[in-house]
Design a protein around this motif. Structure first.
Motif, PDB file in Angstrom:
ATOM      1  N   TYR A 162       0.925  -1.117  -0.150  1.00 15.30           N
ATOM      2  CA  TYR A 162       0.020  -0.007   0.036  1.00 15.30           C
ATOM      3  C   TYR A 162       0.778   1.368   0.097  1.00 15.30           C
ATOM      4  CZ  TYR A 162      -4.701  -1.908   0.726  1.00 15.30           C
ATOM      5  OH  TYR A 162      -5.923  -2.358   0.431  1.00 15.30           O
ATOM      6  N   ARG A 163       2.175   1.110  -0.510  1.00 13.62           N
ATOM      7  CA  ARG A 163       2.890   2.323  -0.485  1.00 13.62           C
ATOM      8  C   ARG A 163       2.418   3.606  -1.284  1.00 13.62           C
ATOM      9  NH1 ARG A 163       4.535  -1.787  -3.511  1.00 13.62           N
ATOM     10  NH2 ARG A 163       5.521  -1.160  -5.649  1.00 13.62           N
ATOM     11  N   LYS A 164       1.587   3.274  -2.124  1.00 11.80           N
ATOM     12  CA  LYS A 164       1.184   4.652  -3.045  1.00 11.80           C
ATOM     13  C   LYS A 164       0.240   5.270  -2.209  1.00 11.80           C
ATOM     14  CE  LYS A 164       1.491   2.498  -7.662  1.00 11.80           C
ATOM     15  NZ  LYS A 164       1.107   2.062  -8.922  1.00 11.80           N
ATOM     16  N   GLU A 165      -0.588   4.581  -1.382  1.00 10.28           N
ATOM     17  CA  GLU A 165      -1.600   5.142  -0.545  1.00 10.28           C
ATOM     18  C   GLU A 165      -1.013   5.867   0.920  1.00 10.28           C
ATOM     19  OE1 GLU A 165      -3.588   2.714  -3.299  1.00 10.28           O
ATOM     20  OE2 GLU A 165      -1.901   2.231  -1.958  1.00 10.28           O
ATOM     21  N   LEU A 166       0.152   5.607   0.939  1.00  6.81           N
ATOM     22  CA  LEU A 166       0.900   6.127   2.140  1.00  6.81           C
ATOM     23  C   LEU A 166       1.564   7.661   1.745  1.00  6.81           C
ATOM     24  CD1 LEU A 166       2.952   3.022   3.520  1.00  6.81           C
ATOM     25  CD2 LEU A 166       0.825   4.172   4.358  1.00  6.81           C
ATOM     26  N   THR A 220      -9.928   8.689   2.701  1.00  5.81           N
ATOM     27  CA  THR A 220     -10.448   7.702   2.010  1.00  5.81           C
ATOM     28  C   THR A 220     -10.442   6.521   2.699  1.00  5.81           C
ATOM     29  OG1 THR A 220      -8.655   7.132   0.770  1.00  5.81           O
ATOM     30  CG2 THR A 220     -10.252   8.917  -0.057  1.00  5.81           C
ATOM     31  N   MET A 221     -11.016   5.378   2.372  1.00  2.52           N
ATOM     32  CA  MET A 221     -10.977   3.998   3.404  1.00  2.52           C
ATOM     33  C   MET A 221      -9.524   3.552   2.837  1.00  2.52           C
ATOM     34  SD  MET A 221     -13.282   3.372   5.408  1.00  2.52           S
ATOM     35  CE  MET A 221     -13.624   1.389   5.384  1.00  2.52           C
ATOM     36  N   GLN A 222      -9.290   3.473   1.644  1.00  5.27           N
ATOM     37  CA  GLN A 222      -7.864   2.961   1.228  1.00  5.27           C
ATOM     38  C   GLN A 222      -6.702   3.850   1.791  1.00  5.27           C
ATOM     39  OE1 GLN A 222      -7.550   0.431  -0.531  1.00  5.27           O
ATOM     40  NE2 GLN A 222      -9.670  -0.032  -1.713  1.00  5.27           N
ATOM     41  N   ARG A 223      -6.504   4.927   2.107  1.00  7.87           N
ATOM     42  CA  ARG A 223      -5.583   5.492   2.676  1.00  7.87           C
ATOM     43  C   ARG A 223      -5.545   5.353   4.165  1.00  7.87           C
ATOM     44  NH1 ARG A 223      -2.805   9.622   0.562  1.00  7.87           N
ATOM     45  NH2 ARG A 223      -2.835  11.098   2.323  1.00  7.87           N
ATOM     46  N   GLY A 242       0.384 -11.056   2.264  1.00  7.17           N
ATOM     47  CA  GLY A 242       0.442  -9.681   2.174  1.00  7.17           C
ATOM     48  C   GLY A 242       0.264  -8.883   0.993  1.00  7.17           C
ATOM     49  N   GLN A 243       1.174  -9.674   0.090  1.00  7.01           N
ATOM     50  CA  GLN A 243       1.157  -8.910  -1.233  1.00  7.01           C
ATOM     51  C   GLN A 243      -0.097  -9.157  -1.997  1.00  7.01           C
ATOM     52  OE1 GLN A 243       3.833  -7.047  -2.964  1.00  7.01           O
ATOM     53  NE2 GLN A 243       3.974  -6.997  -0.791  1.00  7.01           N
ATOM     54  N   LEU A 244      -0.524 -10.355  -1.814  1.00  9.28           N
ATOM     55  CA  LEU A 244      -1.797 -10.741  -2.690  1.00  9.28           C
ATOM     56  C   LEU A 244      -2.831 -10.154  -1.939  1.00  9.28           C
ATOM     57  CD1 LEU A 244      -1.783 -14.715  -2.407  1.00  9.28           C
ATOM     58  CD2 LEU A 244      -1.366 -13.223  -4.432  1.00  9.28           C
ATOM     59  N   GLY A 245      -3.035  -9.690  -0.749  1.00 11.45           N
ATOM     60  CA  GLY A 245      -4.035  -8.746  -0.195  1.00 11.45           C
ATOM     61  C   GLY A 245      -4.056  -7.481  -0.715  1.00 11.45           C
ATOM     62  N   ALA A 246      -2.614  -6.761  -0.814  1.00 14.26           N
ATOM     63  CA  ALA A 246      -2.709  -5.543  -1.183  1.00 14.26           C
ATOM     64  C   ALA A 246      -3.021  -5.424  -2.827  1.00 14.26           C
ATOM     65  CB  ALA A 246      -1.280  -5.072  -0.979  1.00 14.26           C
ATOM     66  N   ALA A 247      -2.827  -6.309  -3.664  1.00 11.50           N
ATOM     67  CA  ALA A 247      -3.020  -6.438  -4.939  1.00 11.50           C
ATOM     68  C   ALA A 247      -4.681  -6.470  -5.032  1.00 11.50           C
ATOM     69  CB  ALA A 247      -2.797  -7.564  -5.925  1.00 11.50           C
ATOM     70  N   VAL A 248      -5.307  -7.140  -4.288  1.00  5.79           N
ATOM     71  CA  VAL A 248      -6.809  -7.227  -4.534  1.00  5.79           C
ATOM     72  C   VAL A 248      -7.505  -6.043  -3.722  1.00  5.79           C
ATOM     73  CG1 VAL A 248      -8.802  -8.869  -3.844  1.00  5.79           C
ATOM     74  CG2 VAL A 248      -6.580  -9.748  -4.451  1.00  5.79           C
ATOM     75  N   GLY A 249      -7.312  -5.956  -2.402  1.00  3.91           N
ATOM     76  CA  GLY A 249      -7.791  -4.883  -1.532  1.00  3.91           C
ATOM     77  C   GLY A 249      -7.712  -3.649  -2.152  1.00  3.91           C
ATOM     78  N   VAL A 305     -17.594  -1.502  -0.358  1.00  2.00           N
ATOM     79  CA  VAL A 305     -17.240  -3.095  -0.454  1.00  2.00           C
ATOM     80  C   VAL A 305     -16.310  -3.119   0.578  1.00  2.00           C
ATOM     81  CG1 VAL A 305     -16.213  -4.936  -1.567  1.00  2.00           C
ATOM     82  CG2 VAL A 305     -17.682  -3.300  -2.970  1.00  2.00           C
ATOM     83  N   LEU A 306     -15.378  -2.191   1.041  1.00  2.00           N
ATOM     84  CA  LEU A 306     -14.477  -2.404   1.921  1.00  2.00           C
ATOM     85  C   LEU A 306     -15.122  -2.264   3.565  1.00  2.00           C
ATOM     86  CD1 LEU A 306     -11.246  -2.725   2.461  1.00  2.00           C
ATOM     87  CD2 LEU A 306     -10.965  -0.367   2.498  1.00  2.00           C
ATOM     88  N   ARG A 307     -15.855  -1.334   3.477  1.00  2.00           N
ATOM     89  CA  ARG A 307     -16.510  -1.555   5.050  1.00  2.00           C
ATOM     90  C   ARG A 307     -17.349  -2.545   5.120  1.00  2.00           C
ATOM     91  NH1 ARG A 307     -18.389   3.238   4.239  1.00  2.00           N
ATOM     92  NH2 ARG A 307     -16.815   4.243   5.454  1.00  2.00           N
TER      93      ARG A 307
END
Length: 271
Positions: free
Chosen positions: A63-67, A193-196, A238-245, A252-254
């Motif tokens: 999630y480094r882009k959202e950071l 945002t939820m993603q950030r 962790g990588q799979l989760g980041a790619a999908v999440g 949807v996330l909530r």
């Protein structure tokens, strides 16, 4: 540990790494599997905490882009996460297992309520802030051009810092639904945002897991085989989760957080 048990622990690590990255509560996947292999509860908890560190770091990196642009906020909140995580790790070895387990369901249930009703709560808080600004502005005077005051909250104030620190104490002790508690607090107290928020959550979880695991390395018993299997599996997850999440919409996330959190709550109550 038999070969089939090793496969089960590795698979649980992959699943936990993915779930932790997107939502949280991955511990509720790995912990029962470790108990099923015959590990004592405290040893299973410590081994799980050590094994999930690579997964937490992997998820944060995913999630480094959202950071971007959140460095100052993360540094401040990480101080609370570090102190809380260390305190929770100490409590795990100092207190009887039943001490925290009695309040865990209450904490998780409260977090779920905050996540589910976060849009409504945030809307009402914004309305109150707007009304407060309007009432304190006084009677209208000459029109003066000035920049509009910022409406977003950058760090959540003392309430968020204290809340996340206490949540980190819980995270250092057991960690089940730790990410959900983080998301509920930040969702109410931050305009993001939820993603950030998910990106920040992953960093805080990584801080708590790392400080707790470092403490456990020197003072607690753990199973190296279980640690290694969960570590490799959770890093991959962790990588799979980041790619999908990162593709999920806020709604949807909530919904995913509430669903997984409810399952976690039921499992805690029935355990």
């Amino acid at each position: 540990m038999t070969p089939w048990e090793a496969v089960a622990v590795f698979a649980a690590g992959v699943a936990a790494g993915g779930v932790n990255t997107v939502v949280g509560s991955g511990t509720l996947i790995t912990f029962p599997v470790l108990l099923a292999t015959g590990l004592p509860p405290v040893t299973a908890t410590v081994s799980n905490a050590l094994g999930l560190v690579p997964g937490a770091v992997s998820g944060a990196f995913g999630y480094r882009k959202e950071l971007r642009g959140q460095q100052r906020r993360i540094l401040k909140l990480s101080v609370g996460a570090l102190m809380g995580g260390f305190t929770g790790a100490v409590l795990l070895l100092a207190l009887p297992a039943t001490a925290f387990e009695k309040i865990v369901p209450v904490v998780v249930a409260l977090a779920l309520v905050l996540v589910a009703f976060q849009p409504l709560i945030t809307k009402r808080l914004r309305r109150r802030r707007t009304e407060a600004r309007s009432s304190s502005a006084g009677p209208p005077g000459p029109v003066v051009q000035s920049p509009a005051p910022p409406t977003g909250r950058t760090d959540g104030g003392p309430l968020l810092f204290v809340g996340l620190t206490l949540a980190s104490v819980y995270g250092g002790y057991f960690a089940a639904a730790q990410g959900i508690i983080y998301m509920s607090l930040m969702g109410v107290l931050l305009d993001e945002t939820m993603q950030r928020l998910t990106a920040v959550k992953n960093v805080l979880v990584a801080v708590v897991n790392t400080v707790a695991a470092t403490f456990f390395l020197f003072v607690a018993d753990f199973d190296w085989t279980a640690v290694a299997l969960i570590a490799v599996g959770s890093a991959l997850g962790g990588q799979l989760g980041a790619a999908v999440g990162r593709r999920f919409s806020p709604l949807v996330l909530r919904a995913l957080i509430v669903t997984i959190g409810t399952v976690a709550l039921v499992q805690l109550l029935l355990r």
